[in-house]
Scaffold this motif. Structure first.
Motif, short mmCIF file in Angstrom:
data_model
loop_
_atom_site.label_atom_id
_atom_site.label_comp_id
_atom_site.label_asym_id
_atom_site.label_seq_id
_atom_site.Cartn_x
_atom_site.Cartn_y
_atom_site.Cartn_z
N GLY A 456 0.75 -1.22 0.08
CA GLY A 456 0.14 0.03 -0.03
C GLY A 456 0.95 1.15 -0.08
N ASP A 457 0.31 2.34 -0.73
CA ASP A 457 1.24 3.69 -0.37
C ASP A 457 1.66 4.27 0.97
OD1 ASP A 457 -1.56 4.18 -0.59
OD2 ASP A 457 -1.05 5.98 -1.49
N SER A 458 0.66 3.94 1.74
CA SER A 458 0.97 4.26 3.15
C SER A 458 2.09 3.51 3.73
CB SER A 458 -0.11 4.26 4.05
OG SER A 458 0.07 4.24 5.38
N ALA A 459 1.70 1.94 3.65
CA ALA A 459 2.57 0.96 4.07
C ALA A 459 4.06 0.95 3.60
CB ALA A 459 2.07 -0.39 3.71
N VAL A 481 3.93 -0.27 -5.56
CA VAL A 481 3.21 0.40 -4.72
C VAL A 481 1.82 0.50 -5.32
CG1 VAL A 481 3.03 2.86 -3.69
CG2 VAL A 481 5.09 1.51 -4.17
N PHE A 482 0.95 0.29 -4.65
CA PHE A 482 -0.70 0.26 -4.84
C PHE A 482 -0.80 1.73 -4.60
CE2 PHE A 482 -2.91 -4.13 -5.43
CZ PHE A 482 -2.03 -4.40 -6.54
N ASN A 483 -0.80 2.46 -5.38
CA ASN A 483 -1.01 4.10 -5.12
C ASN A 483 -2.42 4.53 -5.36
OD1 ASN A 483 -0.66 6.86 -4.71
ND2 ASN A 483 0.93 6.89 -6.39
N ASN A 484 -3.20 4.59 -4.14
CA ASN A 484 -4.58 5.15 -4.20
C ASN A 484 -4.62 6.47 -3.50
OD1 ASN A 484 -4.02 4.37 -1.48
ND2 ASN A 484 -6.39 3.25 -1.19
N ASP A 485 -3.14 7.02 -3.49
CA ASP A 485 -3.29 8.46 -2.81
C ASP A 485 -3.75 8.54 -1.12
OD1 ASP A 485 -2.62 9.60 -5.15
OD2 ASP A 485 -5.02 10.03 -5.78
N GLY A 486 -3.64 7.33 -0.58
CA GLY A 486 -4.01 7.52 0.91
C GLY A 486 -4.08 6.48 1.79
N ILE A 487 -4.45 6.64 2.87
CA ILE A 487 -4.43 5.30 3.73
C ILE A 487 -5.94 4.85 3.57
CG2 ILE A 487 -4.86 4.58 6.22
CD1 ILE A 487 -2.53 6.75 6.69
N TYR A 488 -6.42 3.68 3.11
CA TYR A 488 -7.53 2.78 2.90
C TYR A 488 -8.06 3.47 1.68
CZ TYR A 488 -7.18 2.17 7.83
OH TYR A 488 -6.59 1.75 9.29
N ARG A 489 -8.22 4.71 1.36
CA ARG A 489 -8.65 5.38 0.07
C ARG A 489 -8.08 6.68 0.02
NH1 ARG A 489 -14.11 3.65 -0.82
NH2 ARG A 489 -14.89 5.74 -1.67
MG MG Z 1 -3.33 3.48 0.07
#
Ligand code: MG
Ligand code: OXT
Ligand code: ADP
Length: 578
Positions: A456-459, A481-489
């Motif tokens: 995850g991008d946060s991780a 990196v699974f970049n979804n711009d944030g933590i969870y969403r």
């Molecule tokens: Mg994320």
């Protein structure tokens, strides 16, 4: 017979604390040190390298500690993390505590300040009573004050880390110790090679018989394989037990692949059904902690509907949450071997109604998953991205998968089948973020296999600076990196309308791939499943350090992934505002 006179003290070959530590580690088969250099252990790293050890220098001790911990898990030999005093020690301590929690053997060796000054609190350089602080966070903690005791200190640390339930050990080495000089021959004699560091612990025959009796009486039996079973390296016997018994099994996350996830007895895709409906559950190296809802509650069906058999090396684990009808205390290899022997040649398979009902549920869930995986969404959702990564692991089953995040973790665990033991390394018992790059580095260093790290991008941010380490040692690690711009969403909003972003948000559209490029590795930015597949295949084929920035729909995830039920929410929060 030689009549040569004894050498005088001036002529005698000498050794010192630095060399004794290195010799003691080498004597016990330890080949690699993970750490961060600085006062007072800079020369220890240098000399260890000069003496033929592999010394892997990180950018932050927590990552070095995580590397040591997973090296311990993969090899059953304690991984070594070397840190400087106070702040370096504290950075490493998170990993030591995490290793202990996960039952991974590691030793945190830390330089420390001088006892006399520390104990009088006179303000030494990086002063801290490290031994006292480490003690409650690890299995054992030792301090060595005399060079002649280094051999014993290292031996005690090794035995404490790997015997019984494995865990983290702290070894405190004050700065003055390294410079202490002694006669080399006496030094050699002071070293201890640990004989049989993790002795077999044979289960009592009566406990084996009790477990078999409970199992024989089962109509709906289930086996749960945990990461202790993966650690034990009793792979063939565990598979033989599962197959001979015909009992369905589910693997906990890091036990995936211990038996291939595609095995017909694997009930991972019918998890809820088997947990709720089974009548006898045999746990092999898994604890009834939060990950298994403590063995009680709705998930486990009506109260009193189950009997538990538990195989574990730690006697105190028994009855930790619920009554264990048949505790089988011993090492997993010995216990599983004894069960196999006791089962004889005419063991009756579980009733077909049980296995058929599981298969029906499995098929349902697999069909549901298949329809999600079939979509080719752009922007990618988790399933479209993971479908291609599932195929990568299917085609390269010996690659090691490192995985952290929330949705990135939970979805990858479900989608990606594993085929070989100890190939899936993840956030473990604490669900801790930050293991990623440390695990990735050690996994390839210890096994020589390529690593695919799905982050995850946060991780990723917790250990991201170690991409420099990956480039520096030119390691075959492909980070996605699974970049979804944030933590969870990545679609959180600040309800006040103010300029600060929501607490779960990151800079939108960040290009993590450029971090890797800046250190000489390969960076790729992808937005489609096809491009993702191509980039990962190329990375693994080339063996070059690679980071793929995979753009994921910011709205695709859910809060806390699969464990949203553990996330307290204020009853007072108004819809659309705080
Ligand atoms: Mg994320
Ligand atoms: O049987 P049913 O019908 O129920 O269906 C189940 C299975 O049968 C089925 N299934 C399958 N179907 C078909 N085919 C296959 N192959 C198949 N396999 C399974 O699917 C369902 C679900 O199955 P599953 O997954 O096995 O079951 P379930 O119910 O989920 O299992 C329960 C658990 C508890 C065992 C499981 O969920 C589990 O192992 N969970 C671990 C969760 C975890 O540890 N999460 C990480 C922590 S979250 C949070 O704490 C985060 N933080 C805070 C933080 C942390 N952690 N650490 C530190 C140091 N600081 C802060 C942060 C900051 S996560 C996080 C970052 C998140 O953001 P990222 O950007 O990194 O990530 P994104 O979310 O992607 O944005
Ligand atoms: P999971 O998270 O996969 O459920 P846990 O970390 O909760 O697994 O449990 C692992 C268990 O395995 C621990 O209770 C530990 O004592 C046990 N264990 C570790 N190594 C061995 C071994 N060689 N023999 C027996 N039990 C072991």
């Amino acid at each position: 017979m030689s009549t040569a006179p004894e050498p005088s003290v001036e002529e005698a070959e000498l050794t010192d604390g630095f060399h004794l530590v290195i010799d003691a580690l080498k004597l016990n088969g330890i080949k690699t040190i993970y750490g961060v250099p600085g006062i007072p252990i800079t020369d220890l790293g240098r000399l260890a390298q000069a003496e033929g050890m592999r010394v892997i220098s990180f950018r932050h001790e927590q990552n070095a500690g995580n590397a040591a911990a997973i090296a311990g898990f993969l090899t059953k030999t304690p991984g070594i993390c070397l840190t400087v005093s106070a702040p370096g020690f504290l950075n490493g301590l998170v990993a030591l505590a995490n290793a202990t929690t996960n039952c991974f053997p590691m030793i945190l060796i830390s330089g420390s300040s001088e006892r006399e000054i520390v104990d009088l609190q006179q303000g030494d350089y990086e002063e801290m009573d490290q031994l006292a602080i480490a003690k409650p966070l690890c299995k054992a903690a030792f301090r060595v004050l005399h060079a002649a005791d280094i051999g014993i200190g290292v031996a005690r640390a090794i035995r404490a880390a790997v015997s019984g339930r494995p865990g983290g050990v702290y070894l405190d080495l004050p700065a003055k110790l390294f410079g202490q000089v002694m006669e080399a021959e006496a030094g050699r004699r002071s070293l201890v090679k640990v004989i049989d560091p993790a002795p077999a612990q044979i289960p009592a025959p009566s406990a084996v018989e009790r477990a078999l009796d409970v199992l024989r009486g089962a109509k709906k039996p289930l086996i749960i394989l945990g990461k202790g079973a993966a650690y034990a390296q009793a792979d063939d016997d565990i598979r033989a037990l599962v197959e001979k018994s015909g009992i369905p099994y589910i693997p906990m996350s890091m036990a995936k692949g211990l038996i291939p996830d595609t095995h017909p007895q694997c009930a991972a895709a019918a998890r809820s059904t088997v947990l709720a409906e089974s009548d006898v559950v045999m746990m092999i190296g898994a604890r009834l902690n939060w990950l298994l809802s403590h063995g009680k509650g709705r998930q486990w069906g009506p109260p009193g509907s189950k009997k538990f058999i538990q195989i574990d090396i730690e006697p105190r684990e028994m009855d930790s949450n619920v009554e264990i009808a048949a505790p089988l205390v011993g090492d997993i290899g010995s216990c599983v071997g004894a069960l196999l022997k006791g089962m004889g040649d005419d063991w009756a398979a579980p009733p077909v109604e049980w296995t058929q009902s599981i298969n029906a549920k499995k098929e349902q869930n697999i069909a549901r998953m298949a329809s999600r995986l079939g979509k080719n969404s752009i922007p990618m959702d988790y399933h479209s991205a993971l479908r291609v990564l599932r195929d990568v692991i299917r085609d390269r089953p010996d690659a090691i998968l490192v995985n952290e995040g929330a949705n990135t973790l939970d979805q990858a665990r479900g989608v990606i089948d594993m085929y070989q033991p100890r190939k899936r390394l993840d956030v473990g018992t604490w669900g801790v973020m930050g293991i990623g790059m440390g695990f990735a580095v050690a996994a390839t260093i210890e096994t020589g296999k390529p690593v695919l790290a799905i982050e995850g991008d946060s991780a990723f941010g917790f250990s991201g600076m170690e991409v420099e380490t990956i480039c520096r040692y030119n390691l075959p690690v492909c980070v996605v990196v699974f970049n979804n711009d944030g933590i969870y969403r990545g679609d959180g909003v600040n309800p006040t309308g103010g300029a600060d972003p929501a607490p779960t948000m990151f800079v939108p559209g960040s290009r993590y791939d450029r971090m890797m490029e800046s250190f000489g590795g390969v960076g790729v930015h992808v937005t489609t499943p096809d491009d993702l597949k191509r980039a990962v295949d190329q990375a693994i084929d080339s063996g070059r350090p690679t980071l793929i920035n995979a753009v994921i729909d910011p709205a695709a995830g859910s809060e806390s992934g699969n464990i949203g039920n553990l996330n307290p929410k204020s009853a007072l929060t108004k819809k659309g505002g705080a």
